[in-house]
Design a protein around this motif. Structure first.
Motif, PDB file in Angstrom:
ATOM      1  N   GLU A   1      -0.025   7.379 -15.954  1.00 57.12           N
ATOM      2  CA  GLU A   1      -0.667   6.192 -15.526  1.00 57.12           C
ATOM      3  C   GLU A   1      -0.205   5.796 -14.156  1.00 57.12           C
ATOM      4  OE1 GLU A   1       1.773   6.339 -17.623  1.00 57.12           O
ATOM      5  OE2 GLU A   1       3.215   5.009 -17.101  1.00 57.12           O
ATOM      6  N   ALA A   2       0.876   6.200 -13.400  1.00 60.89           N
ATOM      7  CA  ALA A   2       1.253   6.164 -12.311  1.00 60.89           C
ATOM      8  C   ALA A   2       0.313   6.290 -11.061  1.00 60.89           C
ATOM      9  CB  ALA A   2       2.434   6.792 -11.908  1.00 60.89           C
ATOM     10  N   ILE A   3      -0.465   7.284 -11.414  1.00 58.04           N
ATOM     11  CA  ILE A   3      -1.544   7.892 -10.380  1.00 58.04           C
ATOM     12  C   ILE A   3      -2.721   6.653 -10.342  1.00 58.04           C
ATOM     13  CG2 ILE A   3      -3.248   9.780 -10.191  1.00 58.04           C
ATOM     14  CD1 ILE A   3      -1.477  11.782 -11.845  1.00 58.04           C
TER      15      ILE A   3
ATOM     16  N   HIS B   1      10.917   1.876 -10.273  1.00 53.76           N
ATOM     17  CA  HIS B   1       9.655   1.946 -10.570  1.00 53.76           C
ATOM     18  C   HIS B   1       9.204   0.896 -11.386  1.00 53.76           C
ATOM     19  CE1 HIS B   1      11.526   3.955 -14.107  1.00 53.76           C
ATOM     20  NE2 HIS B   1      10.427   4.057 -14.615  1.00 53.76           N
ATOM     21  N   ILE B   2       9.943   0.210 -12.088  1.00 44.51           N
ATOM     22  CA  ILE B   2       9.570  -0.925 -12.982  1.00 44.51           C
ATOM     23  C   ILE B   2       9.708  -1.957 -11.955  1.00 44.51           C
ATOM     24  CG2 ILE B   2       9.929  -2.398 -15.035  1.00 44.51           C
ATOM     25  CD1 ILE B   2       9.328   0.457 -15.824  1.00 44.51           C
ATOM     26  N   GLY B   3      10.538  -2.106 -10.934  1.00 44.63           N
ATOM     27  CA  GLY B   3      10.418  -3.219 -10.130  1.00 44.63           C
ATOM     28  C   GLY B   3       9.036  -3.108  -9.261  1.00 44.63           C
ATOM     29  N   ILE B   4       8.576  -2.098  -9.098  1.00 40.32           N
ATOM     30  CA  ILE B   4       7.412  -1.797  -8.292  1.00 40.32           C
ATOM     31  C   ILE B   4       6.236  -2.316  -9.101  1.00 40.32           C
ATOM     32  CG2 ILE B   4       5.810  -0.002  -7.341  1.00 40.32           C
ATOM     33  CD1 ILE B   4       8.206   1.510  -6.440  1.00 40.32           C
ATOM     34  N   GLU B   5       6.324  -1.915 -10.432  1.00 38.75           N
ATOM     35  CA  GLU B   5       5.253  -2.264 -11.402  1.00 38.75           C
ATOM     36  C   GLU B   5       5.155  -3.852 -11.368  1.00 38.75           C
ATOM     37  OE1 GLU B   5       5.290  -0.941 -15.503  1.00 38.75           O
ATOM     38  OE2 GLU B   5       4.840   1.088 -14.554  1.00 38.75           O
ATOM     39  N   TYR B   6       6.062  -4.391 -11.464  1.00 40.97           N
ATOM     40  CA  TYR B   6       5.957  -6.137 -11.290  1.00 40.97           C
ATOM     41  C   TYR B   6       5.272  -6.387 -10.234  1.00 40.97           C
ATOM     42  CZ  TYR B   6       9.498  -6.596 -15.007  1.00 40.97           C
ATOM     43  OH  TYR B   6      10.005  -6.618 -16.300  1.00 40.97           O
ATOM     44  N   LEU B   7       5.549  -5.872  -9.038  1.00 43.57           N
ATOM     45  CA  LEU B   7       4.711  -6.132  -7.767  1.00 43.57           C
ATOM     46  C   LEU B   7       3.454  -5.922  -7.925  1.00 43.57           C
ATOM     47  CD1 LEU B   7       5.587  -7.072  -5.042  1.00 43.57           C
ATOM     48  CD2 LEU B   7       5.440  -4.782  -4.241  1.00 43.57           C
ATOM     49  N   PHE B   8       3.131  -4.710  -8.901  1.00 43.09           N
ATOM     50  CA  PHE B   8       1.472  -4.515  -9.037  1.00 43.09           C
ATOM     51  C   PHE B   8       1.085  -5.516  -9.710  1.00 43.09           C
ATOM     52  CE2 PHE B   8       1.946   0.609  -8.435  1.00 43.09           C
ATOM     53  CZ  PHE B   8       2.111   0.323  -6.980  1.00 43.09           C
ATOM     54  N   MET B   9       1.830  -6.124 -10.728  1.00 43.58           N
ATOM     55  CA  MET B   9       1.195  -6.990 -11.560  1.00 43.58           C
ATOM     56  C   MET B   9       0.878  -8.253 -10.912  1.00 43.58           C
ATOM     57  SD  MET B   9       3.788  -6.903 -14.762  1.00 43.58           S
ATOM     58  CE  MET B   9       3.817  -5.593 -15.925  1.00 43.58           C
ATOM     59  N   ALA B  10       1.626  -8.767  -9.941  1.00 39.30           N
ATOM     60  CA  ALA B  10       1.310  -9.936  -9.212  1.00 39.30           C
ATOM     61  C   ALA B  10       0.236  -9.870  -8.362  1.00 39.30           C
ATOM     62  CB  ALA B  10       2.822 -10.220  -8.157  1.00 39.30           C
ATOM     63  N   VAL B  11      -0.016  -8.435  -7.417  1.00 38.30           N
ATOM     64  CA  VAL B  11      -1.137  -8.291  -6.934  1.00 38.30           C
ATOM     65  C   VAL B  11      -2.254  -8.070  -7.503  1.00 38.30           C
ATOM     66  CG1 VAL B  11      -2.085  -6.594  -4.986  1.00 38.30           C
ATOM     67  CG2 VAL B  11       0.433  -7.288  -5.058  1.00 38.30           C
ATOM     68  N   VAL B  12      -2.400  -7.506  -8.580  1.00 37.04           N
ATOM     69  CA  VAL B  12      -3.675  -7.508  -9.308  1.00 37.04           C
ATOM     70  C   VAL B  12      -4.116  -8.792  -9.884  1.00 37.04           C
ATOM     71  CG1 VAL B  12      -4.711  -6.388 -11.506  1.00 37.04           C
ATOM     72  CG2 VAL B  12      -3.280  -4.778  -9.925  1.00 37.04           C
TER      73      VAL B  12
ATOM     74  N   VAL C   1       0.873  -1.262   0.122  1.00 35.55           N
ATOM     75  CA  VAL C   1       0.002   0.103   0.170  1.00 35.55           C
ATOM     76  C   VAL C   1       0.911   1.271  -0.096  1.00 35.55           C
ATOM     77  CG1 VAL C   1      -1.594   1.344   1.316  1.00 35.55           C
ATOM     78  CG2 VAL C   1      -1.689  -1.281   1.362  1.00 35.55           C
ATOM     79  N   SER C   2       2.072   1.314   0.878  1.00 39.59           N
ATOM     80  CA  SER C   2       2.831   2.165   0.881  1.00 39.59           C
ATOM     81  C   SER C   2       3.340   2.684  -0.320  1.00 39.59           C
ATOM     82  CB  SER C   2       3.936   1.850   1.991  1.00 39.59           C
ATOM     83  OG  SER C   2       4.689   3.015   2.401  1.00 39.59           O
ATOM     84  N   VAL C   3       3.835   1.643  -1.057  1.00 37.05           N
ATOM     85  CA  VAL C   3       4.601   2.047  -2.228  1.00 37.05           C
ATOM     86  C   VAL C   3       3.409   2.397  -3.373  1.00 37.05           C
ATOM     87  CG1 VAL C   3       5.570   0.557  -4.297  1.00 37.05           C
ATOM     88  CG2 VAL C   3       6.356   0.050  -2.041  1.00 37.05           C
ATOM     89  N   ALA C   4       2.036   1.970  -3.366  1.00 35.93           N
ATOM     90  CA  ALA C   4       1.243   2.300  -4.278  1.00 35.93           C
ATOM     91  C   ALA C   4       1.043   3.733  -4.003  1.00 35.93           C
ATOM     92  CB  ALA C   4       0.100   1.454  -3.682  1.00 35.93           C
ATOM     93  N   VAL C   5       0.828   4.132  -2.527  1.00 36.76           N
ATOM     94  CA  VAL C   5       0.713   5.535  -2.404  1.00 36.76           C
ATOM     95  C   VAL C   5       1.880   6.555  -3.027  1.00 36.76           C
ATOM     96  CG1 VAL C   5       0.535   7.297  -0.542  1.00 36.76           C
ATOM     97  CG2 VAL C   5      -0.744   5.127  -0.276  1.00 36.76           C
ATOM     98  N   HIS C   6       3.096   5.812  -2.814  1.00 33.39           N
ATOM     99  CA  HIS C   6       4.198   6.769  -3.467  1.00 33.39           C
ATOM    100  C   HIS C   6       3.991   6.862  -4.907  1.00 33.39           C
ATOM    101  CE1 HIS C   6       8.241   6.962  -4.993  1.00 33.39           C
ATOM    102  NE2 HIS C   6       8.127   5.871  -5.784  1.00 33.39           N
ATOM    103  N   THR C   7       3.522   5.665  -5.425  1.00 34.00           N
ATOM    104  CA  THR C   7       3.617   5.905  -6.976  1.00 34.00           C
ATOM    105  C   THR C   7       2.359   6.925  -7.268  1.00 34.00           C
ATOM    106  OG1 THR C   7       3.992   3.277  -7.011  1.00 34.00           O
ATOM    107  CG2 THR C   7       3.015   4.255  -9.055  1.00 34.00           C
ATOM    108  N   ALA C   8       1.300   6.786  -6.793  1.00 41.59           N
ATOM    109  CA  ALA C   8       0.412   7.550  -7.105  1.00 41.59           C
ATOM    110  C   ALA C   8       0.674   9.259  -6.619  1.00 41.59           C
ATOM    111  CB  ALA C   8      -0.973   7.485  -6.279  1.00 41.59           C
ATOM    112  N   MET C   9       1.437   9.237  -5.720  1.00 34.69           N
ATOM    113  CA  MET C   9       1.828  10.696  -5.175  1.00 34.69           C
ATOM    114  C   MET C   9       2.915  11.408  -6.136  1.00 34.69           C
ATOM    115  SD  MET C   9       1.325  10.957  -1.135  1.00 34.69           S
ATOM    116  CE  MET C   9       1.937  12.721  -0.977  1.00 34.69           C
ATOM    117  N   VAL C  10       3.919  10.340  -6.762  1.00 38.12           N
ATOM    118  CA  VAL C  10       4.685  10.940  -7.559  1.00 38.12           C
ATOM    119  C   VAL C  10       4.067  11.386  -8.821  1.00 38.12           C
ATOM    120  CG1 VAL C  10       6.541  10.159  -9.194  1.00 38.12           C
ATOM    121  CG2 VAL C  10       6.707   9.473  -6.659  1.00 38.12           C
ATOM    122  N   GLY C  11       2.950  10.581  -9.299  1.00 39.22           N
ATOM    123  CA  GLY C  11       2.399  10.748 -10.592  1.00 39.22           C
ATOM    124  C   GLY C  11       1.662  12.366 -10.406  1.00 39.22           C
TER     125      GLY C  11
END
Lengths: 345, 587, 244
Positions: free
Chosen positions: B284-286, B235-246, A156-166
């Motif tokens: 798209e990050a948002i 940030h791509i490393g984070i995206e991989y994690l998002f893929m797994a979670v979704v 969740v924390s990383v997700a918040v970070h991602t959204a806030m950077v955007g």
């Protein structure tokens, strides 16, 4: 390298280290109270710096819209919950904190000509916009999953970070900003020229750290936060709600983050995503303290700052690599000295 | 056959894809495949194993840059470069794992964040890797004399690799090693007591995830034929994690769904948002961030379980267990042999003394009961004996050997099986597999054999043994039920079957009769009598005094961490000290 | 008769799919000590946790006449219900004095600044805590910890004090001291719900008692009558089953 340069680098390192120390304290605080590894801390640094920069150039900072929107969403959710629970008495407070106060801040921003204001007022306005975002982020992102595992909270924390950077990119664009220093003064100290801004950063950091110390040691709310960190169940049984503790710690962290951004903005150019790297260096310091010890984290922060400034002199391209590689010996040491069998929650 | 139908349809569509789809979709599918390989590793690591890494993109980069550099600067064959890349990745992963896996769970993700950032900056600043512009003219990949020049050709390679990885992962999880891996999330302490080396299991999955990422990077380099640092950043490393979670972080197939959804969504948003917002940037990050928060709050299992509901096929829960040759059994010591001897054992927690100077013995072929009021230190004693939480001072001897500073898995290996006061099992795993975990030390086939399912004979013997023990304790009818769906009393009995699977000569039972009905208690008592008759030594903590007094040969009574009485059941029951300890008294 | 402070009707509590407490009814009147005794694993702690709002439950819980729905621990504390849990749950790395101060957190939030006075009363009840006021809670002995846990709960000026096994792990002499103090607390008018395994001690100071066995109230009555009931000994030591 001569002494002159070494002193200059040392000065740089300590100034940055002081900022990292503040951030590390906030990270340790948030982790201890809520178990959230607070990756978005850096975004508050960027938001603070860039909101101030926007005021100084007479623009309306996008963070103001964010505040109004986030406040409206929080209010909507909480009012629905209050109505369903039949607790209409809560609605007044909800409206005050999430709708009325942001509206007042917005009113002030539009009414005052921000670029003509004295710096102190600009700083206050900046904090008034950015700090309330802390508890709102807690309310929206973390409170519904407060009982989840550390790893879920981390995602969740990383997700918040991602959204806030955007959002940061949307609000401030890709251009960086640098604000004028708080003070143009320069002092001669032996062979060393000390900038006024340096003194500002060190002084303000010291004041903040002392203030935090007093808060935790002398006030009941500070003690309540510590109590939650030590024993969550015990704290709840005393009527200290985890939600209140979470919001309070996020408010403090947002305040520390935004203020750090304001302090550092005259020293380095801040982009919408700069905060992240700055926040992560706070993390390296926090890890040195095991995410638990405040003094060790602060000492670690100074170490990170010095390492960074000296490596930027010797191998500037590899500055970040060197700083982040620092955690390897730290982890090695921690790993070799820890013996307990970990049982996950 | 009907159960395989959706899979076959999926495979058929995959095979036909390049023949009917335009170039754009082939490219998209290629990327989905590449991302899914990485995501699959994260499913294994995060969803199954409960560990987390943000550094997978950096491992992808390691694979890509190794082959890019070796094949351009030194004209090394891409296939050889793949091996080199895997070797480098393995070294890095083992080192990172060694650093962080013994620490609390959050050090691995933090460590991999630092590693991900460092490697990204390193790629961008090393001259021989081309700096931020990267490396170009990477050679075409050749396979059996064919050159994979186009995306359409590459497509088959990518998806073949992906499907092979999915099948290998599935096979691995459905094996002895796989059970140990599945126990990592929420059952480490129990698994260690069953003989599992959990640190090793953690390292294994981190290594596998890193190797998958490396392979994906290697494929990527030869598909794109140029590399630069951008796709390997944090940030791509984070995206991989998002893929797994979704997709559904605990589901192997969720990796493909997640990679597909995020990739398509990204494509679409990158097109839409800049037009909508009137400026360019990664907006798209948002959406991803907010989507992620929503998924974690409202549907933590991701999309895959929702898809499964659409398919009118029920997963096969009931499987045949092949008849298999029984596993070899330990020769039990002769009745009367001293099995366990505790001498002067003390356990301190900070200033609290939980056990003080305890003495205790258990012989082969006897039931020794340890009783005492709540908080007397009985379970602490159990943990000291079984190595879960070793004594502060004093001696524990098992079969004559000092074991007080051995790890619980080493003590299990020597023939001690135990159950827990608070049931420790994996609630979503089947009853049979939970029990088979107890037989972990009685198999030897490793991860590779499991991935290729070359260990089916051994696996059949392990499962047959688990079934035998379950039938013995009276749970033969619910082999394939989820363990968490059993009533609490039955869960305790399941733990006994699991402990028996260890093939012990000493059994430690912590409140085995709690929550059982009268008849079930009788059956349990009969079983324990039978085990005693075969020469098993049993140490029992129990509060049901009817049960204890009717079964035990000797009784030790504890209070305040000390022994206050010892003797035959009748003696202990009449001992005024015991009466006082239980019922108390003010005057 | 005054309306009871606490009234529990048909309370059932489950852990996952397993029900641990079944259809329990009990009540506690103002100024009375009511005890729930029973062997280990009978569901006593589970029941208290449910009343305190730490666990979800089915049934009706009335506190001071008000039905509690969606109960939150913090709300109940502010209304005057406190629980001294079995594990004490002290703030080990904080001083005795800070632990006590935090006991009055909800009062402070409500604007009440009378903590100093209450603390003096607590120190009068537990002189040992006064001696150790600057010491960290984690360094206290078992008996002192229990005293601190009770003292911390009293700082909230509760109307209902719930004690979960205050005798747990304590030496008989200390148990005696704690029970005398609990008996004395009754004089201050607070209602006490005392959950105990130590049946004799509990029944000696209580007005009324319930016996909980495997999640069900097996017996109840005036504590004097209950103390002489031979069935209690059976529940605990299983002599009944052995006689045949």
């Amino acid at each position: 390298m001569n002494l002159q340069i070494a002193l200059l680098l040392g000065q740089d390192g300590i100034v940055n280290g002081a900022i990292y120390a503040l951030l590390a304290l906030a990270l340790v605080l948030v982790f201890a109270v809520t178990r959230v590894i607070y990756i978005p801390q850096g975004e508050f640094v960027s938001y603070g710096a860039l909101t101030l920069a926007a005021f100084q150039t007479g623009r309306t900072p996008g963070t103001l819209w964010f505040l109004l929107a986030a406040g409206a969403v929080v209010a909507a959710i909480d009012i629905v919950i209050a109505v369903r629970a039949g607790a209409l008495g809560r609605i007044g407070r909800i409206v005050l904190w999430n709708l009325a106060l942001p509206a007042i801040v917005a009113g002030l921003v539009f009414w005052l000509e921000s670029d003509k204001l004295p710096l102190a007022i600009q700083v206050v306005l900046t904090l008034a916009i950015v700090v309330p975002l802390g508890p709102m982020v807690y309310r929206l992102a973390f409170q519904p999953v407060a009982e989840a595992s550390v790893l879920v909270l981390l995602i969740v924390s990383v997700a918040v970070h991602t959204a806030m950077v955007g959002l940061g990119l949307l609000f401030f664009g890709a251009e960086g900003s640098r604000t004028p220093p708080f003070s143009e003064a320069q002092f001669q100290l032996g062979g060393l020229v000390v900038n006024g801004q340096t003194l500002w950063v060190l002084g303000a950091s010291a004041v903040l750290i002392v203030a935090l110390y007093v808060f935790f040691e002398r006030t009941l709310y500070g003690k309540a936060l510590r109590a939650t960190a030590i024993n969550r169940v015990g704290a709840r049984l005393m009527g200290i709600s985890s939600t209140m503790a979470g919001k309070l710690s996020f408010t403090l962290a947002a305040g520390i983050g935004a203020f750090s951004g304001i302090l550092i903005a005259p020293i380095t150019t801040i982009y919408y995503d700069t905060g992240f790297l700055i926040g992560l260096k706070g993390f390296v310091a926090g890890i040195i303290g095991g995410l638990a010890s405040y003094p060790l984290a602060a000492a670690g922060a100074i170490l990170v700052g010095l390492l960074e400034s000296f490596s930027s002199f010797w191998a500037s391209a590899f500055k970040e690599v060197i700083v982040f590689t620092l955690i390897i010996p730290v982890l090695l040491w921690r790993s070799l000295t820890s013996h307990h069998v970990e049982e996950e929650e | 056959m009907r159960q395989r139908l959706p899979l076959l349809v999926f495979l058929a569509l995959l095979v036909l894809g390049p023949a009917i789809l335009p170039e754009f979709y082939i490219t998209l599918l290629n990327y989905i495949g590449l991302y899914a390989i990485v995501t699959l590793g994260l499913v294994l690591l995060t969803g199954v194993g409960g560990l987390m890494s943000f550094g997978q993109a950096a491992f992808v980069g390691l694979g890509a840059y190794t082959t890019a550099y070796l094949s351009t600067a030194h004209a090394v064959s891409p296939w050889l470069a793949l091996l080199v890349g895997l070797a480098i990745t393995a070294v890095v992963a083992l080192f990172l794992g060694f650093l962080t896996l013994r620490l609390s769970g959050h050090y691995l993700p933090l460590g991999t964040i630092a590693w991900g950032i460092s490697l990204y900056f390193l790629f961008g600043n090393l001259d021989f890797l081309g700096g931020h512009t990267g490396l170009t003219s990477i050679p075409v990949l050749g396979l059996f004399g064919y050159e994979l020049n186009t995306g359409r050709e590459f497509y088959y390679l990518i998806w073949a690799v992906l499907l092979a990885a999915v099948l290998a992962t599935q096979s691995l999880l459905d094996s002895r090693e796989g059970r140990a891996i599945r126990a990592l999330k929420g059952g480490s302490l129990m698994a260690e007591s069953m003989g599992v080396n959990t640190a090793r299991s953690k390292t294994v999955i981190f290594l596998i995830a890193a190797l998958f990422a490396c392979v994906s990077g290697w494929l990527y380099a030869h598909l794109q034929r140029f590399v630069n640092p951008t796709p390997f950043g944090l940030h791509i490393g984070i995206e991989y994690l998002f893929m797994a979670v979704v997709g559904g972080v605990v589901h192997v197939w969720g990796a493909i769904v997640g990679a597909g959804v995020i990739t398509v969504l990204k494509q679409w948003l990158q097109d839409l948002l800049p037009r909508l917002l009137g400026q360019s940037g990664n907006f798209e990050a948002i959406v991803f961030g907010i989507l992620m928060i929503f998924v974690l709050q409202r549907m933590r299992d991701g999309i895959w379980p929702l898809l499964l509901r659409l398919v009118p096929v029920k997963a096969a829960r009931r499987r045949e267990i092949a008849q298999a040759e029984p596993l070899p059994q330990r020769q039990l010591p002769a009745i009367g042999t001293l099995l366990l001897e505790v001498k002067g054992a003390s356990k301190h927690f900070g200033g609290l003394i939980a056990n003080n100077n305890m003495d205790l013995t258990v012989k082969a072929g006897e039931v020794m009961a340890l009783i005492g009021p709540n908080g007397a230190g009985k379970s602490t004693m159990f943990n000291c004996i079984s190595g879960v939480d070793p004594v502060t001072s004093g001696e524990v001897r098992f079969l004559g050997e000092r074991v007080d500073h051995l790890r619980s898995r080493e003590i299990a290996r020597r023939g001690m099986g135990r159950t827990f006061q608070h049931v420790r099992l994996l609630p979503t795993m089947s009853v049979l597999e939970n029990v088979a975990l107890g037989a972990h030390l009685r198999g030897s086939k490793g991860v590779l054999a499991a991935s290729l399912h070359l260990e089916r004979a051994e696996e059949a013997r392990l499962l047959a043994e688990a079934r035998r023990q379950l039938e013995r304790v009276g749970l033969g009818d619910c082999l394939f039920d989820e363990a968490g769906s059993l009533p609490l009393g039955q869960q305790r009995v399941l733990e006994i079957a699991r402990a028996l699977c260890v093939d012990p000569c000493l059994l430690l039972l912590d409140e085995p009769a709690a929550g059982l009905r009268y008849m079930e208690k009788q059956a349990l008592a009969d079983l324990l009598r039978k085990l005693r008759g075969e020469g098993m030594g049993i140490l029992l903590v129990e509060h049901d005094m009817d049960f204890v007094m009717g079964l035990a040969d000797r009784v030790v009574v504890m209070e305040f961490g000390e022994k206050i009485s010892e003797g035959l059941p009748e003696e202990v029951q009449r001992d005024p000290v015991v009466l006082e300890a239980y019922l108390g008294g003010v005057e | 008769m005054a309306a009871p402070i606490l009234e529990v009707k048909d309370l059932s509590v489950s852990y996952g799919k397993v029900e641990a407490v079944h259809h329990v009814n009990l009540q506690v009147e103002a100024g009375k000590i009511v005890t729930v005794i029973g062997p280990n694993g009978a569901g006593k702690t589970t029941m208290l946790s449910a009343i305190m709002g730490l666990l979800a439950s089915k049934g009706e819980i009335r506190f001071q006449g008000e039905v509690q729905r969606d109960i939150e621990v913090e709300y109940l504390v502010s209304k005057g219900m406190t629980l001294v849990p079995e594990k004490r749950e002290l703030f080990g790395e904080m001083s005795v004095e800070d632990n006590l101060l935090l006991g009055a957190f909800q009062r402070y939030r409500a604007g009440d600044r009378g903590q100093g006075e209450t603390m003096e009363q607590v120190f009068k009840t537990f002189p040992r805590l006064k001696e150790r006021r600057a010491q960290l809670a984690g360094t206290l002995s078992g008996g002192e910890r229990q005293m601190l846990a009770v003292g911390r709960a009293l700082m909230a000026k509760p109307k209902l004090l719930m004690l979960d096994e205050p005798s747990l792990g304590l030496a008989p002499l200390i148990v005696r001291e704690i029970f005398h103090i609990i008996a004395d607390l009754k004089q201050t008018g607070v209602a006490i719900l005392l959950v105990e395994q130590n049946a004799r001690a509990a029944l000696q100071i209580a007005d009324y008692g319930y016996v909980l066995e495997t999640g069900v109230i097996a017996l109840e009555g005036e504590s004097r009558a209950l103390a002489d009931d031979p069935r209690i000994v059976e529940t605990y030591l299983g002599l009944g089953g052995n006689k045949q």
